[in-house]
Design a protein around this motif. Structure first.
Motif, PDB file in Angstrom:
ATOM      1  N   ILE A   1     -10.870 -13.323 -43.023  1.00 48.98           N
ATOM      2  CA  ILE A   1     -11.926 -13.904 -43.856  1.00 48.98           C
ATOM      3  C   ILE A   1     -12.952 -14.567 -42.945  1.00 48.98           C
ATOM      4  N   VAL A   2     -14.209 -14.183 -43.067  1.00 45.28           N
ATOM      5  CA  VAL A   2     -15.277 -14.819 -42.292  1.00 45.28           C
ATOM      6  C   VAL A   2     -15.502 -16.211 -42.885  1.00 45.28           C
ATOM      7  N   PRO A   3     -15.261 -17.259 -42.113  1.00 48.47           N
ATOM      8  CA  PRO A   3     -15.323 -18.612 -42.682  1.00 48.47           C
ATOM      9  C   PRO A   3     -16.745 -19.125 -42.838  1.00 48.47           C
ATOM     10  N   VAL A   4     -16.881 -20.131 -43.691  1.00 49.34           N
ATOM     11  CA  VAL A   4     -18.137 -20.860 -43.817  1.00 49.34           C
ATOM     12  C   VAL A   4     -18.063 -22.047 -42.869  1.00 49.34           C
ATOM     13  N   LEU A   5     -19.060 -22.182 -41.993  1.00 57.19           N
ATOM     14  CA  LEU A   5     -19.052 -23.252 -40.991  1.00 57.19           C
ATOM     15  C   LEU A   5     -19.767 -24.505 -41.468  1.00 57.19           C
ATOM     16  N   ASP A   6     -20.835 -24.323 -42.216  1.00 54.64           N
ATOM     17  CA  ASP A   6     -21.624 -25.477 -42.647  1.00 54.64           C
ATOM     18  C   ASP A   6     -22.520 -25.025 -43.797  1.00 54.64           C
ATOM     19  N   THR A   7     -23.070 -25.975 -44.512  1.00 60.17           N
ATOM     20  CA  THR A   7     -24.000 -25.668 -45.594  1.00 60.17           C
ATOM     21  C   THR A   7     -25.054 -26.760 -45.666  1.00 60.17           C
ATOM     22  N   GLY A   8     -26.209 -26.430 -46.199  1.00 61.65           N
ATOM     23  CA  GLY A   8     -27.279 -27.412 -46.296  1.00 61.65           C
ATOM     24  C   GLY A   8     -28.400 -26.907 -47.169  1.00 61.65           C
TER      25      GLY A   8
ATOM     26  N   ALA B   1     -16.630 -10.957 -45.728  1.00 55.97           N
ATOM     27  CA  ALA B   1     -17.591 -12.064 -45.720  1.00 55.97           C
ATOM     28  C   ALA B   1     -18.060 -12.385 -47.136  1.00 55.97           C
ATOM     29  N   ASP B   2     -18.719 -13.537 -47.262  1.00 61.53           N
ATOM     30  CA  ASP B   2     -19.397 -13.976 -48.486  1.00 61.53           C
ATOM     31  C   ASP B   2     -18.455 -14.310 -49.627  1.00 61.53           C
ATOM     32  N   PHE B   3     -17.271 -14.813 -49.330  1.00 61.03           N
ATOM     33  CA  PHE B   3     -16.386 -15.275 -50.393  1.00 61.03           C
ATOM     34  C   PHE B   3     -17.046 -16.439 -51.140  1.00 61.03           C
ATOM     35  N   GLY B   4     -17.043 -16.338 -52.459  1.00 62.45           N
ATOM     36  CA  GLY B   4     -17.505 -17.436 -53.300  1.00 62.45           C
ATOM     37  C   GLY B   4     -18.986 -17.545 -53.487  1.00 62.45           C
ATOM     38  N   VAL B   5     -19.780 -16.720 -52.802  1.00 59.72           N
ATOM     39  CA  VAL B   5     -21.231 -16.877 -52.868  1.00 59.72           C
ATOM     40  C   VAL B   5     -21.757 -16.528 -54.260  1.00 59.72           C
ATOM     41  N   SER B   6     -21.285 -15.414 -54.824  1.00 57.38           N
ATOM     42  CA  SER B   6     -21.772 -15.011 -56.142  1.00 57.38           C
ATOM     43  C   SER B   6     -21.445 -16.052 -57.193  1.00 57.38           C
TER      44      SER B   6
ATOM     45  N   GLU C   1     -19.320 -25.509 -54.667  1.00 56.47           N
ATOM     46  CA  GLU C   1     -18.657 -24.213 -54.829  1.00 56.47           C
ATOM     47  C   GLU C   1     -18.445 -23.528 -53.482  1.00 56.47           C
ATOM     48  N   ILE C   2     -19.442 -23.626 -52.599  1.00 53.66           N
ATOM     49  CA  ILE C   2     -19.311 -23.017 -51.276  1.00 53.66           C
ATOM     50  C   ILE C   2     -18.196 -23.692 -50.480  1.00 53.66           C
ATOM     51  N   LEU C   3     -18.057 -25.005 -50.628  1.00 54.79           N
ATOM     52  CA  LEU C   3     -17.004 -25.715 -49.908  1.00 54.79           C
ATOM     53  C   LEU C   3     -15.613 -25.267 -50.360  1.00 54.79           C
TER      54      LEU C   3
END
Length: 510
Positions: A75-82, A153-158, A63-65
């Motif tokens: 839009i503040v982008p997402v750089l990585d996730t883990g 920021a924080d698009f898609g987090v919820s 979902e974060i991707l």
């Protein structure tokens, strides 16, 4: 906190230097780290362990991707996730500047400042909505001001959290309830900015919920406070569904009429009455009358009215509007009753109140209350609300709540409030006092009886911050009430066992 920073540093390795933790963050712990490879600072957002423990990390990543695919300067982008010890995290650029929340602490904004920020937020939403991404948590904390622009920021987090949590819980509990059917859903957001359909956990809620939040944001920027304030969080959530906000021009008379009309349109209860899209909202904000400063009423046929009409697709018939509102009120009745759940910010003067000195990161030691909470996982089953007109069946609500209490009390490592203590706790919460609650989690429910059918809406709530950990709706036959009680009680017991990571029972389950 030091232990968590050390764990995060070990996980990230030599490419990053974790510098400090930022305040706030809602569902996440937020850290600033220096990227030694690219000579820049980044933000690491780690789901709070008490929330992340029950999340399907793989689904959260997917979902974060989806949100990471959003590319736009606003839009503040997402750089990585883990994952860190099974808890998901993601990396974002560190934005030099201040949050809109910080700016609001200095008072209301000018019309020019407000419209500029709203345009940027609306443009960011238009890009996201075109990619089918709904933010779901637009609020001043997620709007960052830097270089004469507002970035979101924080698009898609919820959504990522809600979907991943539901998938985990659905797998854990299963859906093979005797004589019952289940529909699960989670309502997440920040109470002051939640649209009515978001409060109601409407499965059809979509892009218009972001438009409503923009309306709340605009109201707060121009007036200095959201439309509904000075109440407990659960009362604020109920107000979004049942009360009309005070017209903004009554709170600040010198506003341009076109701007006042646009803000109030964003705050319409019915999603169909709001601007039809974020792109249309951008068009409306570009209208010169929004910042004209004219004090004359907006006349029928004027440019501002034409813009508003274009946004809503024309005036709907009064009969259709009444039908829509009536459907809304019926559909929301259960949710309003459930809003006795604890929703509170958990922050005072920038410091989060301690609620579980051992399990919750960032908690501070605050005497015997914090120590007793840390001693063992705890829960209170609040009295369930009975909504149906036949008062002779009200005992069903108490019976189901008692069944859940009994099942949970069988867990040796779980502290369970007695019925009288739970009733006292509910009265305390209803009065607005949510400081240092004596338990870590709350179980709340609403029971409806129609003919021979019994419908139960039940929620598990984190008492520390008000987040809904799980929400479910179960239906069964009144003649098979014992089976329904057993299903719900067993499911809640399994859920709490997984949530608190309790050892497997040493006796046969009921």
């Amino acid at each position: 906190m030091a232990q968590l920073i050390e764990s995060l540093q070990r996980h990230l390795g030599d490419d990053f230097v974790v510098e400090r933790e930022l305040g706030g963050g809602g569902m996440s712990r937020v850290f600033v780290a220096f990227d030694t490879r690219l000579d820049r600072r980044v933000v690491v957002k780690l789901l709070r362990p008490e929330l992340g423990a029950g999340v399907n990390a793989q689904r959260f990543r997917r979902e974060i991707l989806t949100a990471a695919a959003l590319q736009h300067p606003l839009i503040v982008p997402v750089l990585d996730t883990g994952e860190l010890d099974g808890v998901p995290y993601f990396l974002m650029p560190f934005v030099e500047g201040e949050s809109l929340r910080s700016r609001l602490q200095r008072g209301a904004l000018t019309v020019v400042e407000t419209v500029r920020i709203l345009r940027d937020v609306a443009r960011a939403l238009a890009v996201a909505h075109a990619r089918q991404v709904v933010h779901r948590d637009i609020k001043p904390d997620n709007v960052l001001l830097a270089n004469e622009a507002a970035v979101v920021a924080d698009f898609g987090v919820s959504k990522a959290f809600a979907v991943a949590r539901h998938e985990h819980d659905a797998r854990m509990i299963g859906s093979n309830h005797s004589g019952s059917t289940t529909t699960a859903g989670v309502s997440l957001g920040t109470p002051a900015y939640m649209a009515p359909e978001q409060v109601a956990a409407d499965p059809q809620a979509s892009f218009p919920m972001d438009i409503y939040a923009v309306g709340v944001l605009a109201y707060e920027m121009l007036v200095g406070a959201p439309p509904f304030t000075g109440r407990s969080p659960q009362q604020v959530m109920a107000a979004h569904i049942t009360e009309l906000p005070a017209p903004i021009d009554e709170r600040r008379a010198e506003l341009p009429p076109a701007l006042s009309a646009l803000v109030m349109q964003c705050l319409e209860k019915d999603p169909a009455d709001r601007p039809v899209s974020a792109a249309a909202l951008v068009t409306a904000l570009d209208d010169p009358q929004v910042m004209s400063g004219s004090f004359t009423p907006v006349a029928e046929g004027s440019g501002a009215v034409e813009v508003l009409r274009a946004l809503t697709g024309g005036q709907r018939s009064a009969a259709k509007k009444r039908r829509t509102v009536w459907r809304w009120l019926i559909g929301s009745a259960v949710v309003i009753a459930v809003l006795t759940m604890v929703w509170w910010s958990g922050f005072r003067d920038g410091t989060r109140e301690a609620t579980d000195g051992a399990a919750l990161p960032g908690a501070v030691e605050s005497g015997t209350a914090a120590l007793s909470l840390a001693s063992a996982p705890s829960v209170a089953v609040l009295p369930f609300v009975y909504l149906s007109g036949d008062s002779t069946q009200a005992y069903i609500a108490s019976a189901i709540a008692d069944a859940i209490t009994g099942a949970l009390a069988a867990e040796r490592d779980l502290r369970v409030s007695s019925r009288s203590a739970a009733e006292a706790l509910q009265r305390r919460i209803a009065s607005g006092d949510t400081t240092q609650l004596p338990v870590q989690t709350l179980v709340e429910g609403v029971v409806e009886v129609e003919g021979n059918r019994v419908r139960l809406s039940v929620r598990l709530v984190n008492a520390a911050d008000g987040f809904t950990l799980y929400a479910d709706r179960v239906e069964g036959e009144r003649g098979n009430l014992f089976a329904l009680e057993d299903d719900v009680a067993h499911g809640m017991r399994e859920l709490l066992r997984a949530h608190f990571r309790l050892p497997a029972p040493d006796s046969v389950r009921r």
